[in-house]
Design an enzyme around this catalytic site. Structure first.
Site, PDB file in Angstrom:
ATOM      1  N   ASP A 119       0.866  -1.175   0.000  1.00  0.00           N
ATOM      2  CA  ASP A 119       0.000   0.000   0.000  1.00  0.00           C
ATOM      3  C   ASP A 119       0.905   1.228   0.000  1.00  0.00           C
ATOM      4  O   ASP A 119       2.137   1.102  -0.069  1.00  0.00           O
ATOM      5  CB  ASP A 119      -0.962  -0.004   1.198  1.00  0.00           C
ATOM      6  N   SER A 153      -0.536 -10.210  -1.820  1.00  0.00           N
ATOM      7  CA  SER A 153      -1.740  -9.848  -1.056  1.00  0.00           C
ATOM      8  C   SER A 153      -2.044 -10.806   0.073  1.00  0.00           C
ATOM      9  O   SER A 153      -2.942 -10.566   0.870  1.00  0.00           O
ATOM     10  CB  SER A 153      -2.956  -9.785  -1.995  1.00  0.00           C
ATOM     11  N   SER A 335      -6.199 -12.605   3.763  1.00  0.00           N
ATOM     12  CA  SER A 335      -5.423 -11.783   2.837  1.00  0.00           C
ATOM     13  C   SER A 335      -5.240 -10.390   3.433  1.00  0.00           C
ATOM     14  O   SER A 335      -5.774 -10.074   4.504  1.00  0.00           O
ATOM     15  CB  SER A 335      -6.139 -11.711   1.481  1.00  0.00           C
ATOM     16  N   TYR A 336      -4.507  -9.538   2.713  1.00  0.00           N
ATOM     17  CA  TYR A 336      -4.156  -8.207   3.222  1.00  0.00           C
ATOM     18  C   TYR A 336      -5.419  -7.433   3.615  1.00  0.00           C
ATOM     19  O   TYR A 336      -6.344  -7.283   2.807  1.00  0.00           O
ATOM     20  CB  TYR A 336      -3.382  -7.440   2.146  1.00  0.00           C
ATOM     21  N   PRO A 337      -5.476  -6.933   4.869  1.00  0.00           N
ATOM     22  CA  PRO A 337      -6.742  -6.352   5.364  1.00  0.00           C
ATOM     23  C   PRO A 337      -6.967  -4.886   5.037  1.00  0.00           C
ATOM     24  O   PRO A 337      -7.968  -4.318   5.438  1.00  0.00           O
ATOM     25  CB  PRO A 337      -6.622  -6.545   6.881  1.00  0.00           C
TER      26      PRO A 337
END
Length: 862
Positions: A119, A153, A335-337
């Site tokens: 991110d 991810s 997975s990526y939150p």
């Protein structure tokens, strides 16, 4: 053979990724900072054999701050913070020595692979790592590529290996957008916060907040809460009337009908309708319609929806829910939150994720049925181009995760299964009746296919009484018809879930920062969290927002911050210039700040109505050294002393209790000393209110008590009560707590180490003599004869607590029970006790001191 350094965002992530890439064939060791491990293995990198070193950072390596004097609230006009004040990048956590650690591991490496979170914040940390590591890496050949970025991810074998096989480059524009946000928030937030904190805390005593903070995102967030409060306060209930009719299709059953007019606000008109309908004895069926309807399965789960549900249904605050989600991610369960996307890419392995859940007893039957009958493609949602929706990546049990971890994982899993399930289908029957000239309706629903509501039962169609079989023209006897008097009700306070929705709608914060802003307004005592996780503004929060509206509504409205967020996103996309956005935004807020300062009287008028002036607050405690009258102790945050005669206010240490210290006075300024304590299991020390705020010696800083004072002869000073260097921290000195008897102790004047010793001793005194071995001050101990633990029934002994074998069993080290992490700032230069032959600054323990003594002391740590 090339050496490849790989860096992840957290130690647990580094271990998981290294284990996958090395297939478990790796060696691990602790890094020099003790917080991060290094995992090494041999493998192939871009067609060449390579030695891999996988390690991590602990979040941001660097943080942005003002330099030197600009960190002082007293020396700098807050207006200077907008442009004149230079900033610098400092280590985010100096104790971790992260830059040095990265340089040690990066020295001699040929390439670096960045495994930071995917991110904008992760991209920013990428460049922080590169700034630290590139200067010590081997210099590449002219065209050789050395910097790689892994995009992933989830922590699964497939995703990690795929990321390693498709390495990209870090995104400089996204990193710059984070730099811009950090600098804007620092300059704008600090300028407004410093001004309004000093202005209002200097006038009012019961604000009950240690900081009157302002934030470009935090303040509009508070504004939403106060706006709802204002609607509640201004609401005036209105009376209205509803016509309710019941018909009896069969002898022992009745059916309640809804009036098509819904309600009327005039009593006489309502009574007229009642009189007309009462003239009719039967209700006539005007129409019967049956229609198959669909309740759609949910869109795939993104961060904002997860936070909403966690608050509304699971009772978890947004920040707590985010912390749990991050833990589940680093452990490989989800997975990526952090994602804004609600649309799965075409190549996403939905069936693979679903198979992982086939053996869980809570939803095994549903999952197996979906796998055998075929899954439904999830609804087309929003693709923000960041990460796939939040998805369970591996099976888990309640015993594995426990408590809130399991509850959040269970919701995420049920939501995912629901997205690939069928829609819920039901048959809706609507019967329209006429009673005289008035129309009434009755609706019934019968589920024909439950679909996703099997796995999300809280979304199921409520069970209703089945409607009787009717046809147009049928007449049913009226059982009852009456007029109900009701009142309109005010809206309730915003829930966290509703606030998150408003923040997302108006572009306040990001999916990652929304929980932080909500937590901030709670921490600052601007709102309190009531039952049902509703946010009720405090007096302080209400007055601040009303004050902003009175002076400059744009400070609290979401419009200006939303516009700034759009500019920051353009920087991330490479469509806006970093320096131009920064300069333009700061210029706007600088003008607003000057206008705010000039108009502060408008907010002050509101403060006067809600809060008490300093002179009318608190209770008399200690005497002022200037006028010798009693100063008042104001207990509300931030606790302080105020002399109404001199109109002076003196800051005190926070998060503890304050009481008068034996009516003793400071030899320098004649102020009565007060004693600060963090509790019976914690530290305590005396301080002079004047010296604490106006350091008397050059080597002292603001916020230092008597245990750090370098006065050469005062009986309470470090010079007289200091014993030796702290055994844990580098700069601290262990100082005798002369108020602690008969449970005597000494405490470090920098960290929270406490040494308990000589329990039940009659008197403990620091001797002017020093130890020949370690140069620490000797201690004179006097016991009562009945309770003396000394050998040979002796009652007195003088010796070194570190080296004297007589004292060895009478010393116990602990960590203080602190109410809050370190209660004061100011890291002064370590100073000596100032007297005694051969005394070195700080009573530093000599390197030749016996190692076994230190080992024995360390063994007592709890």
């Amino acid at each position: 053979m090339k050496t490849v350094l790989m860096v992840a965002e957290k130690p647990s992530l580094a271990q998981s990724i290294a284990k996958i890439l090395s297939r478990g064939n790796m060696s691990s060791r602790k890094g020099l900072n003790g917080a991060c491990s290094v995992h090494e293995y041999t493998g192939s990198f871009i067609g060449q054999s390579a030695h891999f070193k996988m390690t991590s950072v602990c979040g941001h390596v660097m943080t942005l701050d003002f330099i030197g004097k600009y960190n002082s609230w007293d020396k700098v006009d807050p207006a200077e913070l907008f442009s004149k004040a230079p900033t610098e990048k400092k280590e985010a956590n100096p104790k971790l020595t992260m830059v040095k650690f990265l340089q040690v591991e990066g020295r001699g490496c040929d390439c670096i692979v960045l495994w930071l979170d995917c991110d904008k914040e992760g991209e920013n940390i990428c460049f922080e790592v590169l700034d630290a590591v590139l200067p010590v890496m081997n210099k590449p050949r002219s065209t050789e590529r050395t910097i790689y970025r892994a995009k992933f991810s989830s922590i699964t074998d497939t995703d990690i290996c795929n990321a390693m096989n498709h390495l990209g480059e870090p995104n400089r524009n996204e990193a710059l957008s984070v730099d811009a946000r950090q600098e804007l928030d620092l300059r704008i937030g600090c300028a407004f916060t410093r001004f309004q904190t000093k202005y209002f805390q200097g006038k009012y005593g019961n604000l009950d907040s240690s900081l009157i903070s302002f934030g470009p995102c935090q303040t509009p967030t508070l504004g939403f809460c106060v706006e709802r409060h204002d609607k509640i306060q201004s609401f005036k209930p209105e009376t209205y009337w509803v016509l309710q009719a019941k018909v009896n299709p069969e002898k022992e059953s009745s059916l309640t009908l809804d009036w098509d007019r819904v309600r009327v606000f005039d009593r006489e008109i309502a009574q007229m309708f009642l009189n007309i309908t009462k003239m009719t004895k039967e209700a006539k069926v005007e129409s019967v319609s049956k229609k198959e309807k669909v309740k759609q399965r949910p869109l795939a789960l993104n961060t904002v929806e997860m936070l909403r549900v966690a608050s509304a249904a699971l009772g978890m605050g947004p920040q707590h829910a985010m912390q749990i989600a991050e833990r589940l991610y680093t452990q490989g369960y989800i997975s990526y939150p952090r994602t804004e996307t609600t649309h799965y890419p075409e190549n996403f392995d939905l069936k693979g994720c679903l198979r992982q859940q086939a053996n869980n007893p809570y939803w095994a039957e549903t999952v197996k049925a979906l796998l055998s009958e075929g899954i439904n493609r999830p609804r087309k949602g929003h693709d923000a181009g960041d990460h796939p929706p939040i998805t369970p990546m591996r099976a888990a049990t309640e015993a594995e995760l426990g408590g809130d971890g399991w509850r959040l994982y269970e919701y995420i899993t049920r939501h995912f299964i629901a997205t690939v399930s069928a829609d819920c289908k039901y048959l809706q029957t609507t019967i329209s009746f006429s009673i005289g000239p008035e129309r009434f309706t009755c609706i019934g629903k019968v589920v024909t296919s439950p679909g996703f509501t099997e796995i999300m039962p809280w979304h199921s169609i409520p069970l209703e009484e089945s409607l009787p079989h009717c046809e147009k023209g049928d007449l049913l006897p009226i059982g009852e018809i009456k007029l109900l008097e009701k009142q309109t009700s005010p809206p309730d306070y915003l829930t966290e879930a509703e606030l998150i929705t408003l923040m997302e709608k108006h572009g306040i914060g990001t999916d990652a920062s929304i929980p932080v802003h909500i937590n901030n307004i709670c921490q600052r005592n601007y709102v309190t969290v009531e039952s049902g996780r509703r946010l009720k503004p405090t007096n302080l929060g209400i007055v601040l927002v009303h004050g902003y509206y009175k002076i400059d509504a744009e400070l609290v409205l979401p419009t200006i911050r939303s516009a700034v967020e759009k500019q920051l996103n353009l920087i991330a996309l490479g469509k806006a210039n970093y320096h131009q956005v920064l300069e333009h935004t700061l210029d706007i807020f600088k003008r607003k700040f000057h206008y705010f300062v000039d108009s502060i009287a408008g907010m002050d008028e509101l403060m006067e109505v809600s809060f008490s002036p300093l002179a009318a607050t608190g209770k008399p405690l200690s005497r002022c050294g200037k006028c010798h009258r009693f100063m008042k102790y104001i207990q509300a945050k931030p606790s302080r002393l105020h002399c109404s005669h001199c109109d002076d206010t003196y800051s005190l240490p926070q998060n503890g209790t304050i009481k008068l210290y034996k009516e003793l006075r400071c030899p320098l300024d004649d102020f009565e000393l007060v004693l600060w304590s963090s509790g019976s299991r914690g530290k305590s020390y005396p301080l002079c209110p004047y010296c604490y705020n106006h350091p008397p010696f050059r080597d002292m800083k603001k916020g230092m008590g008597c245990n750090e004072c370098t006065h050469p002869t005062c009986q309470h000073s470090l010079s007289m009560l200091g014993i030796g260097q702290c055994v844990e921290c580098e700069n601290g000195v262990l100082v005798l707590d002369s108020t602690s008897g008969p449970k005597w102790k000494m405490a470090c004047n920098k960290c929270n180490v406490i040494v308990h010793f000589f329990e039940n001793a009659h008197k403990v005194r620091v001797s002017p003599e020093t130890c020949d071995l370690c140069d620490a001050a000797l201690v004179d101990v006097d016991f009562n004869k009945a309770k003396s633990p000394l050998p040979g029934d002796e009652t007195q002994h003088s010796g070194c607590i570190f080296c004297d074998p007589v004292f060895q069993d009478l010393v116990e080290l602990k960590h203080a029970a602190m109410r809050h992490p370190m209660h004061r700032g100011g890291q002064g230069k370590r100073q000596g006790r100032g007297r005694g032959k051969g005394r070195r600054p700080g009573g530093r323990l000599n390197p030749k001191k016996p190692k076994d003594k230190m080992a024995a002391l360390a063994a007592y740590f709890v």
